[in-house]
Design a protein around this motif. Sequence first.
Motif, PDB file in Angstrom:
ATOM      1  N   LYS A   1     -24.739  31.035  48.822  1.00 55.12           N
ATOM      2  CA  LYS A   1     -24.129  30.355  47.676  1.00 55.12           C
ATOM      3  C   LYS A   1     -23.466  29.040  48.063  1.00 55.12           C
ATOM      4  N   ILE A   2     -23.336  28.807  49.361  1.00 53.55           N
ATOM      5  CA  ILE A   2     -22.712  27.551  49.804  1.00 53.55           C
ATOM      6  C   ILE A   2     -23.553  26.360  49.376  1.00 53.55           C
ATOM      7  N   GLU A   3     -24.876  26.448  49.567  1.00 53.51           N
ATOM      8  CA  GLU A   3     -25.741  25.328  49.183  1.00 53.51           C
ATOM      9  C   GLU A   3     -25.733  25.141  47.673  1.00 53.51           C
ATOM     10  N   LYS A   4     -25.703  26.227  46.939  1.00 56.13           N
ATOM     11  CA  LYS A   4     -25.616  26.117  45.479  1.00 56.13           C
ATOM     12  C   LYS A   4     -24.302  25.446  45.088  1.00 56.13           C
ATOM     13  N   ALA A   5     -23.231  25.811  45.770  1.00 53.44           N
ATOM     14  CA  ALA A   5     -21.931  25.186  45.504  1.00 53.44           C
ATOM     15  C   ALA A   5     -21.989  23.693  45.808  1.00 53.44           C
ATOM     16  N   ARG A   6     -22.655  23.335  46.883  1.00 48.57           N
ATOM     17  CA  ARG A   6     -22.791  21.912  47.252  1.00 48.57           C
ATOM     18  C   ARG A   6     -23.553  21.158  46.158  1.00 48.57           C
ATOM     19  N   VAL A   7     -24.636  21.761  45.659  1.00 47.06           N
ATOM     20  CA  VAL A   7     -25.421  21.122  44.592  1.00 47.06           C
ATOM     21  C   VAL A   7     -24.564  20.941  43.346  1.00 47.06           C
ATOM     22  N   ILE A   8     -23.832  21.983  42.985  1.00 43.88           N
ATOM     23  CA  ILE A   8     -22.966  21.904  41.801  1.00 43.88           C
ATOM     24  C   ILE A   8     -21.952  20.780  41.960  1.00 43.88           C
ATOM     25  N   MET A   9     -21.286  20.740  43.091  1.00 44.51           N
ATOM     26  CA  MET A   9     -20.250  19.732  43.292  1.00 44.51           C
ATOM     27  C   MET A   9     -20.850  18.324  43.330  1.00 44.51           C
ATOM     28  N   ARG A  10     -22.026  18.178  43.931  1.00 45.17           N
ATOM     29  CA  ARG A  10     -22.662  16.859  43.992  1.00 45.17           C
ATOM     30  C   ARG A  10     -23.063  16.397  42.585  1.00 45.17           C
ATOM     31  N   LEU A  11     -23.605  17.320  41.800  1.00 48.43           N
ATOM     32  CA  LEU A  11     -23.960  16.971  40.423  1.00 48.43           C
ATOM     33  C   LEU A  11     -22.715  16.573  39.633  1.00 48.43           C
ATOM     34  N   ARG A  12     -21.629  17.291  39.833  1.00 51.79           N
ATOM     35  CA  ARG A  12     -20.375  16.962  39.151  1.00 51.79           C
ATOM     36  C   ARG A  12     -19.866  15.595  39.605  1.00 51.79           C
TER      37      ARG A  12
ATOM     38  N   MET B   1     -21.634  13.152  40.392  1.00 50.76           N
ATOM     39  CA  MET B   1     -22.497  12.172  39.730  1.00 50.76           C
ATOM     40  C   MET B   1     -22.301  12.207  38.212  1.00 50.76           C
ATOM     41  N   GLU B   2     -21.219  12.855  37.776  1.00 47.93           N
ATOM     42  CA  GLU B   2     -20.805  12.917  36.385  1.00 47.93           C
ATOM     43  C   GLU B   2     -21.755  13.705  35.484  1.00 47.93           C
ATOM     44  N   PHE B   3     -22.466  14.689  36.066  1.00 50.25           N
ATOM     45  CA  PHE B   3     -23.209  15.632  35.247  1.00 50.25           C
ATOM     46  C   PHE B   3     -22.179  16.521  34.574  1.00 50.25           C
ATOM     47  N   SER B   4     -22.380  16.822  33.312  1.00 49.88           N
ATOM     48  CA  SER B   4     -21.468  17.721  32.612  1.00 49.88           C
ATOM     49  C   SER B   4     -21.710  19.154  33.097  1.00 49.88           C
ATOM     50  N   ILE B   5     -20.762  20.035  32.807  1.00 49.94           N
ATOM     51  CA  ILE B   5     -20.933  21.450  33.152  1.00 49.94           C
ATOM     52  C   ILE B   5     -22.195  21.981  32.477  1.00 49.94           C
ATOM     53  N   GLU B   6     -22.442  21.554  31.237  1.00 54.75           N
ATOM     54  CA  GLU B   6     -23.631  21.994  30.510  1.00 54.75           C
ATOM     55  C   GLU B   6     -24.895  21.532  31.224  1.00 54.75           C
ATOM     56  N   ASP B   7     -24.910  20.271  31.718  1.00 59.59           N
ATOM     57  CA  ASP B   7     -26.072  19.759  32.458  1.00 59.59           C
ATOM     58  C   ASP B   7     -26.287  20.536  33.750  1.00 59.59           C
ATOM     59  N   VAL B   8     -25.196  20.814  34.463  1.00 55.77           N
ATOM     60  CA  VAL B   8     -25.294  21.585  35.707  1.00 55.77           C
ATOM     61  C   VAL B   8     -25.863  22.962  35.409  1.00 55.77           C
ATOM     62  N   THR B   9     -25.368  23.585  34.351  1.00 61.18           N
ATOM     63  CA  THR B   9     -25.859  24.908  33.965  1.00 61.18           C
ATOM     64  C   THR B   9     -27.347  24.847  33.633  1.00 61.18           C
ATOM     65  N   ALA B  10     -27.760  23.797  32.924  1.00 64.44           N
ATOM     66  CA  ALA B  10     -29.176  23.646  32.582  1.00 64.44           C
ATOM     67  C   ALA B  10     -30.028  23.469  33.836  1.00 64.44           C
ATOM     68  N   VAL B  11     -29.576  22.624  34.749  1.00 59.93           N
ATOM     69  CA  VAL B  11     -30.315  22.400  36.001  1.00 59.93           C
ATOM     70  C   VAL B  11     -30.490  23.711  36.744  1.00 59.93           C
ATOM     71  N   LEU B  12     -29.398  24.427  36.918  1.00 61.90           N
ATOM     72  CA  LEU B  12     -29.463  25.670  37.684  1.00 61.90           C
ATOM     73  C   LEU B  12     -30.221  26.758  36.936  1.00 61.90           C
ATOM     74  N   GLY B  13     -30.194  26.700  35.604  1.00 56.97           N
ATOM     75  CA  GLY B  13     -30.948  27.675  34.819  1.00 56.97           C
ATOM     76  C   GLY B  13     -32.445  27.429  34.868  1.00 56.97           C
ATOM     77  N   GLU B  14     -32.832  26.140  34.904  1.00 56.50           N
ATOM     78  CA  GLU B  14     -34.249  25.773  34.918  1.00 56.50           C
ATOM     79  C   GLU B  14     -34.841  25.788  36.316  1.00 56.50           C
ATOM     80  N   CYS B  15     -34.012  25.667  37.318  1.00 59.30           N
ATOM     81  CA  CYS B  15     -34.485  25.550  38.691  1.00 59.30           C
ATOM     82  C   CYS B  15     -34.248  26.861  39.433  1.00 59.30           C
ATOM     83  N   SER B  16     -35.341  27.470  39.857  1.00 58.97           N
ATOM     84  CA  SER B  16     -35.209  28.780  40.502  1.00 58.97           C
ATOM     85  C   SER B  16     -34.994  28.686  42.006  1.00 58.97           C
ATOM     86  N   ASP B  17     -35.354  27.548  42.604  1.00 55.20           N
ATOM     87  CA  ASP B  17     -35.155  27.406  44.047  1.00 55.20           C
ATOM     88  C   ASP B  17     -34.882  25.949  44.394  1.00 55.20           C
TER      89      ASP B  17
END
Length: 135
Positions: free
Chosen positions: A48-59, A61-77
């Motif tokens: 989950k560390i890499e997932k956390a890194r992706v989340i924080m990097r997206l944030r 870059m001013e991605f909204s929480i909704e955008d982050v959720t969409a990215v992670l929901g659409e992306c399986s790996d």
Amino acid sequence: MKNTYSIGGIFPGHGLVRENAPVLSRKGNSRSSSVDETTGYRFYDPGKIEKARVIMRLRQMEFSIEDVTAVLGECSDEADILNYLEQQKNTLQQRIQEDRDIVHSLNEIIAKEKAARQLLESSSFAWKKKFLSRC
């Protein structure tokens, strides 16, 4: 026993800011693997560390929480996330090019207007005021 990390253990060594840790659990983006019943500390698996890194990097870059959720929901790996990020980069590059084209057009208009103004100011056109008489 599998290694797990507390929020404090994850963030300092992985370039993530501890104060931003609540973003991990918003909207189910990255739930903790376990919670210590005595201390209430949340622990995360190394995966989950890499997932956390992706989340924080997206944030960052001013991605909204909704955008982050969409990215992670659409992306399986990670490959899906990489493809998504490449698409976003291409979209941004296209917008940047369009903005550069607009700036170029504005520069041309400004240059022509300045040249016309300078021509008018440096010219010695003779002109007189004329008054029309009323009948």
